[in-house]
Motif scaffolding. Structure first.
Motif, PDB file in Angstrom:
ATOM      1  N   GLY A  50       0.808  -1.210   0.000  1.00  0.00           N
ATOM      2  CA  GLY A  50       0.000   0.000   0.000  1.00  0.00           C
ATOM      3  C   GLY A  50       0.843   1.262   0.000  1.00  0.00           C
ATOM      4  N   LEU A 268       0.171   8.636  -6.325  1.00  0.00           N
ATOM      5  CA  LEU A 268      -0.757   7.967  -5.419  1.00  0.00           C
ATOM      6  C   LEU A 268      -1.920   8.873  -5.033  1.00  0.00           C
ATOM      7  CD1 LEU A 268       1.864   6.190  -3.136  1.00  0.00           C
ATOM      8  CD2 LEU A 268       0.447   5.154  -4.911  1.00  0.00           C
ATOM      9  N   TYR A 269      -1.678  10.179  -4.904  1.00  0.00           N
ATOM     10  CA  TYR A 269      -2.753  11.115  -4.574  1.00  0.00           C
ATOM     11  C   TYR A 269      -3.804  11.125  -5.680  1.00  0.00           C
ATOM     12  CZ  TYR A 269      -4.977  15.458  -2.939  1.00  0.00           C
ATOM     13  OH  TYR A 269      -5.880  16.397  -2.473  1.00  0.00           O
ATOM     14  N   ARG A 271      -4.368   8.714  -7.813  1.00  0.00           N
ATOM     15  CA  ARG A 271      -5.010   7.399  -7.898  1.00  0.00           C
ATOM     16  C   ARG A 271      -6.022   7.209  -6.770  1.00  0.00           C
ATOM     17  NH1 ARG A 271      -3.332   2.443  -9.838  1.00  0.00           N
ATOM     18  NH2 ARG A 271      -2.730   3.670 -11.642  1.00  0.00           N
ATOM     19  N   VAL A 272      -5.627   7.521  -5.532  1.00  0.00           N
ATOM     20  CA  VAL A 272      -6.466   7.225  -4.368  1.00  0.00           C
ATOM     21  C   VAL A 272      -7.619   8.207  -4.230  1.00  0.00           C
ATOM     22  CG1 VAL A 272      -6.481   7.100  -1.846  1.00  0.00           C
ATOM     23  CG2 VAL A 272      -4.570   6.103  -3.116  1.00  0.00           C
ATOM     24  N   PRO A 400     -10.458   8.718   1.023  1.00  0.00           N
ATOM     25  CA  PRO A 400      -9.634   9.741   0.355  1.00  0.00           C
ATOM     26  C   PRO A 400      -9.405  10.989   1.207  1.00  0.00           C
ATOM     27  CG  PRO A 400     -11.283   8.863  -1.152  1.00  0.00           C
ATOM     28  CD  PRO A 400     -11.624   8.329   0.203  1.00  0.00           C
ATOM     29  N   TYR A 403      -5.950  11.455   2.707  1.00  0.00           N
ATOM     30  CA  TYR A 403      -4.895  12.016   1.863  1.00  0.00           C
ATOM     31  C   TYR A 403      -4.992  13.540   1.812  1.00  0.00           C
ATOM     32  CZ  TYR A 403      -1.352   9.453  -0.767  1.00  0.00           C
ATOM     33  OH  TYR A 403      -0.196   8.823  -1.137  1.00  0.00           O
TER      34      TYR A 403
END
Length: 442
Positions: A50, A268-269, A271-272, A400, A403
């Motif tokens: 992850g 990743l930001y 994507r998530v 989310p 993040y």
């Protein structure tokens, strides 16, 4: 009678300057592929690790760098040699990338990543220490800016070229013939980008190894580990003897915390938080990188014209705006507003900060203070990803939203950095560069 005349600065050859700049191109190929894009996506999508794991292993490798960077910087000053160490750690970093996919397990990938990233980050101490020796009569800000701009051109090149090995592996295997034996063609695998990453990184590093002068400003001295660390501690205790250096190192820790966290979490930001597909993430990175090229080139001239301190204040203000826009974004397309600001701020950070470091350093301690600069930057690269990982773990129930909290925390960090930076004296690097450029190669 001793000659007390002022040494005449030498203008280093264009080939040497170009080679130093091209090394920045090579640097960013590694950074883009391993820190920002292919490796973190491979670790998550194909190995099941992850984003919190990626931030933890990034923090681990940066901790090793933080513990050793001042020592390596001091060694460069004592030996008055930087190039042999630059070559050694560059080769080690490239070999590490080649080995990332050898075992196919999360544990092995994490261990090899930590070692490879440690070597890569260590190269920066020696590479940055070469700047005063090649900037004579050309402008340190301008040369630094060209280097960073070339680096971000390398990012775009890497995104476009390396993606072919992921999305068109069969075609690339056919083109390479027997040399493409390592490519896996049964599906789109981010690990296919690792071998070409290592090859390009090492290939574009070669000009610097042969053409960049490694100048000395005093006679070499022997390296004794215990005495070297004792001297480092003495420098820390007497940091007030170097006006503004303590405040600058603290500010560096804070603003590079933001920069390193953004570098390791951009993909990743997207994507998530927004569910962006890999192609959309790649396009956002390319779009942002174009502005990093423009910003780094422009801020090189700004640093020479206004001075590195004023330029750095402007850079942090751009960072603050970028973080607010990214945090407040409610749709994926809104990242296209934050992306250019992040690009300008990211590119300009590396350009201006290393010029400001040269301006604040005595010539005989440039390597050591670049070691402290590396210590601050790399220690921040421990705390930044570690804090991000902890926020994602603690607030994981928010999905989310966790993040968003992690990204907004950077605004507070940057605000403190700006306040501290205002205490740094407004100096220029001309004196240090003149001393280096008037010295013979080591």
């Amino acid at each position: 009678m001793a000659d007390t005349s002022t040494p005449v600065p030498r203008k280093v050859s264009s080939a040497a300057v170009g080679a130093w700049i091209v090394y920045d191109f090579a640097n960013t190929i590694f950074s883009l592929s391993i820190l920002s894009y292919f490796f973190p996506l491979w670790l998550g999508d194909e190995l099941g690790g992850g984003p919190d794991l990626f931030n933890y292993i990034t923090a681990g490798s940066m901790l090793l760098v933080a513990l050793t960077a001042p020592f390596f910087g001091a060694v460069a000053d004592l030996r008055q040699r930087r190039m042999p160490y630059l070559i050694l750690f560059t080769v080690l970093a490239g070999l590490g990338v080649l080995g990332l996919d050898l075992f196919g397990t999360v544990a092995a990938a994490a261990a090899i990543f930590i070692a490879s990233n440690f070597a890569y980050q260590t190269t920066q101490v020696f590479y940055n220490s070469l700047l005063p020796g090649i900037a004579g009569r050309r402008g340190a800000g301008k040369i630094s800016g060209y280097g960073v701009a070339a680096g971000y051109i390398g990012s775009i090149f890497a995104l476009l070229f390396l993606t072919l090995f992921v999305t068109n592996a069969s075609m690339m295997k056919e083109i390479l013939g027997p040399l493409g034996f390592w490519l896996q063609t049964d599906e789109e695998l981010n690990s296919n980008a690792f071998v070409p990453t290592a090859v390009l990184y090492l290939l574009f590093s070669l000009p610097a190894f042969f053409l960049v002068p490694d100048r000395r400003v005093r006679e070499p001295r022997p390296v004794r580990v215990r005495e070297t660390y004792r001297d480092i501690l003495r420098t820390v205790r007497n940091i007030r003897q170097y006006p503004g250096m303590g405040a600058f190192i603290i500010a560096t820790f804070l603003f590079t915390d933001a920069a390193n966290t953004v570098v390791t979490n951009m993909s990743l930001y997207g994507r998530v938080v927004f569910g962006m597909q890999q192609e959309d993430i790649r396009n956002l990175l390319i779009f942002s990188t174009v502005f990093a090229i423009l910003g780094s080139t422009a801020f090189g001239f700004v640093a020479d014209r206004l001075g590195p301190k004023k330029a750095m204040v402007i850079v942090i203000c751009v960072w603050l705006t970028a973080v607010l826009v990214a945090t407040a974004a409610v749709e994926a397309w809104m990242l296209l507003l934050a992306g250019p600001l992040v690009g300008v701020a990211l590119g300009s950070t590396w350009v201006v900060s290393r010029v400001l470091l040269v301006a604040l350093s005595p010539s005989e301690k440039v390597g050591e203070f670049f070691g402290f600069y590396g210590l601050a930057g790399r220690f921040s690269a421990v705390t930044g990803p570690l804090l991000t990982g902890l926020i994602l773990t603690v607030f994981g129930g928010l999905g989310p939203g966790a993040y968003r909290i992690a990204v907004f925390s950077l605004f507070i960090t940057l605000s403190i950095a700006l306040i501290i930076l205002l205490r740094v004296p407004d100096k220029r690097p001309d004196r240090v560069i003149e001393e280096f450029s008037a010295s013979p190669p080591g």
